[in-house]
Motif scaffolding. Structure first.
Motif, PDB file in Angstrom:
ATOM      1  N   ARG A  24       1.279  -1.194   0.289  1.00  0.00           N
ATOM      2  CA  ARG A  24      -0.087   0.180  -0.188  1.00  0.00           C
ATOM      3  C   ARG A  24       1.127   0.990   0.321  1.00  0.00           C
ATOM      4  NH1 ARG A  24      -5.175   1.229   1.246  1.00  0.00           N
ATOM      5  NH2 ARG A  24      -5.234  -1.001   2.842  1.00  0.00           N
ATOM      6  N   ILE A  25       0.502   2.042  -0.450  1.00  0.00           N
ATOM      7  CA  ILE A  25       1.618   3.583  -1.018  1.00  0.00           C
ATOM      8  C   ILE A  25       0.401   4.665  -0.396  1.00  0.00           C
ATOM      9  CG2 ILE A  25       0.599   3.813  -3.182  1.00  0.00           C
ATOM     10  CD1 ILE A  25       3.486   5.427  -3.463  1.00  0.00           C
ATOM     11  N   ASN A  26       0.593   5.273   0.432  1.00  0.00           N
ATOM     12  CA  ASN A  26      -0.377   6.499   0.680  1.00  0.00           C
ATOM     13  C   ASN A  26       0.689   7.763   0.366  1.00  0.00           C
ATOM     14  OD1 ASN A  26      -2.052   5.201   2.220  1.00  0.00           O
ATOM     15  ND2 ASN A  26      -1.303   5.864   4.296  1.00  0.00           N
ATOM     16  N   LEU A  27      -0.108   8.633  -0.549  1.00  0.00           N
ATOM     17  CA  LEU A  27      -0.129  10.069   0.156  1.00  0.00           C
ATOM     18  C   LEU A  27      -0.034  11.296   0.932  1.00  0.00           C
ATOM     19  CD1 LEU A  27      -0.258  10.624  -4.490  1.00  0.00           C
ATOM     20  CD2 LEU A  27       1.975   9.272  -3.110  1.00  0.00           C
ATOM     21  N   ASN A  28       0.474  11.523   1.763  1.00  0.00           N
ATOM     22  CA  ASN A  28       0.070  12.110   2.892  1.00  0.00           C
ATOM     23  C   ASN A  28       0.233  13.669   3.360  1.00  0.00           C
ATOM     24  OD1 ASN A  28      -0.307   9.594   4.186  1.00  0.00           O
ATOM     25  ND2 ASN A  28       1.546   9.331   4.873  1.00  0.00           N
ATOM     26  N   TYR A  29      -0.660  15.026   3.522  1.00  0.00           N
ATOM     27  CA  TYR A  29      -0.176  15.947   3.515  1.00  0.00           C
ATOM     28  C   TYR A  29      -0.307  16.294   4.547  1.00  0.00           C
ATOM     29  CZ  TYR A  29      -0.892  20.861   1.135  1.00  0.00           C
ATOM     30  OH  TYR A  29      -0.195  22.285   0.692  1.00  0.00           O
ATOM     31  N   TYR A  30       0.405  17.355   5.403  1.00  0.00           N
ATOM     32  CA  TYR A  30       0.480  18.279   5.957  1.00  0.00           C
ATOM     33  C   TYR A  30      -0.143  19.454   6.693  1.00  0.00           C
ATOM     34  CZ  TYR A  30       2.441  13.238   8.202  1.00  0.00           C
ATOM     35  OH  TYR A  30       2.082  12.252   8.000  1.00  0.00           O
ATOM     36  N   PRO A  31      -0.816  20.398   6.332  1.00  0.00           N
ATOM     37  CA  PRO A  31      -0.594  21.328   6.357  1.00  0.00           C
ATOM     38  C   PRO A  31      -0.038  22.307   7.069  1.00  0.00           C
ATOM     39  CG  PRO A  31      -2.674  20.985   6.476  1.00  0.00           C
ATOM     40  CD  PRO A  31      -2.081  19.891   6.709  1.00  0.00           C
ATOM     41  N   THR A  32       0.087  23.728   6.633  1.00  0.00           N
ATOM     42  CA  THR A  32       0.549  24.852   8.389  1.00  0.00           C
ATOM     43  C   THR A  32      -0.953  24.354   8.879  1.00  0.00           C
ATOM     44  OG1 THR A  32      -0.817  26.726   6.829  1.00  0.00           O
ATOM     45  CG2 THR A  32       1.991  26.258   6.889  1.00  0.00           C
ATOM     46  N   CYS A  33      -0.551  24.693  10.113  1.00  0.00           N
ATOM     47  CA  CYS A  33      -1.715  24.528  11.569  1.00  0.00           C
ATOM     48  C   CYS A  33      -1.572  25.772  11.883  1.00  0.00           C
ATOM     49  CB  CYS A  33      -0.867  23.606  12.067  1.00  0.00           C
ATOM     50  SG  CYS A  33      -2.042  23.383  13.419  1.00  0.00           S
ATOM     51  N   PRO A  34      -2.671  26.304  12.446  1.00  0.00           N
ATOM     52  CA  PRO A  34      -2.473  27.689  13.199  1.00  0.00           C
ATOM     53  C   PRO A  34      -1.708  27.640  14.528  1.00  0.00           C
ATOM     54  CG  PRO A  34      -4.717  27.097  13.041  1.00  0.00           C
ATOM     55  CD  PRO A  34      -4.027  25.967  12.501  1.00  0.00           C
ATOM     56  N   THR A  35      -2.030  26.857  15.008  1.00  0.00           N
ATOM     57  CA  THR A  35      -1.008  27.079  16.966  1.00  0.00           C
ATOM     58  C   THR A  35      -1.104  24.893  16.615  1.00  0.00           C
ATOM     59  OG1 THR A  35      -3.393  26.477  17.470  1.00  0.00           O
ATOM     60  CG2 THR A  35      -2.494  28.685  17.982  1.00  0.00           C
ATOM     61  N   PRO A  36      -0.376  24.735  16.076  1.00  0.00           N
ATOM     62  CA  PRO A  36       0.922  23.282  16.050  1.00  0.00           C
ATOM     63  C   PRO A  36       1.137  22.768  17.412  1.00  0.00           C
ATOM     64  CG  PRO A  36       3.102  24.768  15.291  1.00  0.00           C
ATOM     65  CD  PRO A  36       1.354  25.516  15.829  1.00  0.00           C
ATOM     66  N   GLU A  37       1.188  23.796  18.695  1.00  0.00           N
ATOM     67  CA  GLU A  37       1.734  23.135  19.680  1.00  0.00           C
ATOM     68  C   GLU A  37       0.766  22.025  20.287  1.00  0.00           C
ATOM     69  OE1 GLU A  37       0.775  27.148  20.327  1.00  0.00           O
ATOM     70  OE2 GLU A  37       1.898  26.524  18.411  1.00  0.00           O
ATOM     71  N   LEU A  38      -1.146  22.385  20.160  1.00  0.00           N
ATOM     72  CA  LEU A  38      -1.842  21.858  20.324  1.00  0.00           C
ATOM     73  C   LEU A  38      -1.880  20.742  19.882  1.00  0.00           C
ATOM     74  CD1 LEU A  38      -3.757  25.178  21.259  1.00  0.00           C
ATOM     75  CD2 LEU A  38      -2.449  24.123  22.708  1.00  0.00           C
ATOM     76  N   THR A  39      -2.012  20.317  18.647  1.00  0.00           N
ATOM     77  CA  THR A  39      -2.017  19.919  17.985  1.00  0.00           C
ATOM     78  C   THR A  39      -1.448  18.266  17.770  1.00  0.00           C
ATOM     79  OG1 THR A  39      -3.456  18.383  16.312  1.00  0.00           O
ATOM     80  CG2 THR A  39      -2.459  20.570  15.602  1.00  0.00           C
ATOM     81  N   ILE A  40      -1.216  16.772  16.605  1.00  0.00           N
ATOM     82  CA  ILE A  40      -0.588  16.495  15.960  1.00  0.00           C
ATOM     83  C   ILE A  40      -0.565  16.274  14.707  1.00  0.00           C
ATOM     84  CG2 ILE A  40       0.190  15.069  18.363  1.00  0.00           C
ATOM     85  CD1 ILE A  40      -1.947  13.266  17.612  1.00  0.00           C
ATOM     86  N   GLY A  41       0.939  15.874  13.722  1.00  0.00           N
ATOM     87  CA  GLY A  41       0.552  15.561  12.422  1.00  0.00           C
ATOM     88  C   GLY A  41       0.349  14.340  12.255  1.00  0.00           C
ATOM     89  N   VAL A  42       0.281  12.892  13.143  1.00  0.00           N
ATOM     90  CA  VAL A  42      -0.171  11.752  13.308  1.00  0.00           C
ATOM     91  C   VAL A  42       0.063  11.134  14.811  1.00  0.00           C
ATOM     92  CG1 VAL A  42       0.335   9.483  12.175  1.00  0.00           C
ATOM     93  CG2 VAL A  42       0.581  11.697  11.134  1.00  0.00           C
ATOM     94  N   GLY A  43      -0.907  10.796  15.015  1.00  0.00           N
ATOM     95  CA  GLY A  43      -0.431   9.787  16.981  1.00  0.00           C
ATOM     96  C   GLY A  43       0.871   9.069  17.100  1.00  0.00           C
ATOM     97  N   ARG A  44       0.938   8.636  18.128  1.00  0.00           N
ATOM     98  CA  ARG A  44       2.048   8.278  18.298  1.00  0.00           C
ATOM     99  C   ARG A  44       1.040   6.146  17.891  1.00  0.00           C
ATOM    100  NH1 ARG A  44       1.547   6.279  23.732  1.00  0.00           N
ATOM    101  NH2 ARG A  44       0.037   7.456  23.704  1.00  0.00           N
ATOM    102  N   HIS A  45       2.052   5.903  17.648  1.00  0.00           N
ATOM    103  CA  HIS A  45       1.000   4.209  16.704  1.00  0.00           C
ATOM    104  C   HIS A  45       2.756   3.745  16.224  1.00  0.00           C
ATOM    105  CE1 HIS A  45       2.424   6.831  13.095  1.00  0.00           C
ATOM    106  NE2 HIS A  45       1.938   5.294  12.545  1.00  0.00           N
ATOM    107  N   SER A  46       2.685   2.570  15.828  1.00  0.00           N
ATOM    108  CA  SER A  46       3.378   1.847  15.216  1.00  0.00           C
ATOM    109  C   SER A  46       3.200   1.442  14.417  1.00  0.00           C
ATOM    110  CB  SER A  46       4.036   0.354  15.721  1.00  0.00           C
ATOM    111  OG  SER A  46       3.221  -0.210  17.052  1.00  0.00           O
ATOM    112  N   ASP A  47       3.225   1.082  13.279  1.00  0.00           N
ATOM    113  CA  ASP A  47       3.444   0.514  11.599  1.00  0.00           C
ATOM    114  C   ASP A  47       2.999  -1.008  11.741  1.00  0.00           C
ATOM    115  OD1 ASP A  47       3.357   3.121  11.016  1.00  0.00           O
ATOM    116  OD2 ASP A  47       4.875   2.675   9.954  1.00  0.00           O
ATOM    117  N   VAL A  48       1.665  -1.273  11.376  1.00  0.00           N
ATOM    118  CA  VAL A  48       1.316  -3.461  11.679  1.00  0.00           C
ATOM    119  C   VAL A  48       1.756  -3.493   9.832  1.00  0.00           C
ATOM    120  CG1 VAL A  48      -0.999  -2.774  11.935  1.00  0.00           C
ATOM    121  CG2 VAL A  48      -0.930  -2.339   9.306  1.00  0.00           C
TER     122      VAL A  48
END
Length: 363
Positions: A215-239
């Motif tokens: 599987r191939i993913n094309l991921n996009y993380y746009p600029t965020c107004p207050t990045p310290e309050l959120t995350i792009g991707v949360g804690r995880h390990s891949d399957v």
């Protein structure tokens, strides 16, 4: 046309989700509205936010960078196996995938996200003609208490013919070329890693279990107004068995140091690919190779993209510790045999939750 900023500012949860998820604008659409504050749906609980001030190891330590110029060099093989055991992550250079292929798929990713919301939304869960092609946002919005600041296009490879008919034309050829150009490198890495587990040869059946689907993913993380309050991707390990990640020059990927539990930045290295061990390989190696927690932070200045290839068993495969691993030394078996499709369904039916998924396979 996107709704006015005042409408979004006064939107309740349903309206935000309708704009981002149902109408296909994604977080890219939110970002382009010029919001000054983060919608509450994206505010993560304090324990999930990334605290740069307390992250002592940032810029002091990082995962190994391995030169793959000579695949037959025993020092290269040792470096790969050592990295898989200690870090679960490493970067490779001189890997044989042409640089122009990497640049082309990055350009194609930007072109896909430059499409209108209506065009991208043709590939959403509700509208896509196939489950193998999926445009979405966050991870599992219906299961998440707080959403992640990321959009994605996920493409499951079945055949060239299906890709030609179903994958978005703006990125189809580039994604296929990147996937196919990586095959030799993936096989060589798996040969090295298998030899480190006393598996002398990868026959047809082993190859199918190790890399029978992609599987191939094309991921996009746009600029965020207050990045310290959120995350792009949360804690995880891949399957996956292995993940091959192409990242741009923005940075933002962090890996958990298994010895100190601190977060370590994976700095972009020009022309490199980031390799990480997935849960399937951790299970098959009976825990020798580590599938490690990682996360992506949000960015207040730049848009970021990444393009991972997930190299997986087939959905119908049963995975468990390889006989060569537990048979010779008589070591304790840590994981039960499990149908891979069941494992993947367990992962995707919940929010990101660190390493909790692998416990599903533990004895």
């Amino acid at each position: 046309m996107a709704p006015s900023m005042s409408l979004v500012h006064s939107a309740n949860t349903l309206n935000i989700l309708d704009f981002v998820v149902n109408k296909g604008h994604g977080v890219k659409g939110l970002s382009e509205l010029g919001l000054k504050t983060l919608p509450p749906q994206y505010i993560q609980p304090p324990q999930e936010r990334f605290d740069h001030t307390s992250n002592e190891e940032e810029n002091k330590d990082s995962i190994p960078v391995i030169d793959m110029s000579n695949w037959d060099d025993p020092n290269v093989a040792k470096a790969v196996c050592d990295a898989a055991c200690k870090w679960g992550f490493f970067q490779i250079v001189n890997h044989g995938v042409p640089i122009h292929v990497l640049e082309d798929v990055k350009d194609a990713t930007h072109k896909f996200y430059a499409l209108s919301a209506e065009e991208k939304n043709k590939y959403s869960k509700e509208r896509s003609v196939s489950n193998h092609v999926r445009f979405g946002t966050s991870f599992t919005p219906e299961a998440e208490e707080a959403l992640e600041w990321k959009d994605y296009l996920s493409l499951f490879f079945v055949s060239d013919e299906e890709a030609a008919s179903l994958w978005p034309p703006v990125c189809r050829n580039q994604a296929l070329e990147y996937m196919k150009s990586s095959e030799f490198m993936v096989k060589k890495l798996l040969e090295i890693l298998m030899k480190g587990l006393n598996v002398k040869e990868i026959d047809e059946s082993k190859e199918a279990i190790l890399m029978g689907s992609k599987r191939i993913n094309l991921n996009y993380y746009p600029t965020c107004p207050t990045p310290e309050l959120t995350i792009g991707v949360g804690r995880h390990s891949d399957v996956s068995t292995l993940t091959v990640l192409l990242q741009d020059d923005i940075g933002g990927l962090y890996v958990r140091n298994t010895e100190t539990s601190k977060w370590v930045h994976v700095p972009p290295v020009s022309g490199s690919l980031v390799i990480n061990v997935g849960d399937a390989l951790q299970i098959m190696s009976n825990g020798k190779y580590k599938s490690v927690e990682h996360r992506v932070i949000a960015n207040g200045i730049n848009n970021r993209i990444s393009v991972p290839i997930f190299v997986n068993p087939r959905p119908s495969d049963v995975i468990g510790p390889l006989p060569e691993v537990v048979g010779i030394n008589g070591e304790k078996v840590l994981y039960k045999d499990i149908l891979y499709s069941d494992y993947v369904k367990h992962f995707f039916r919940k929010a990101h939750d660190g390493k909790a998924t692998v416990e599903f396979a533990m004895i």
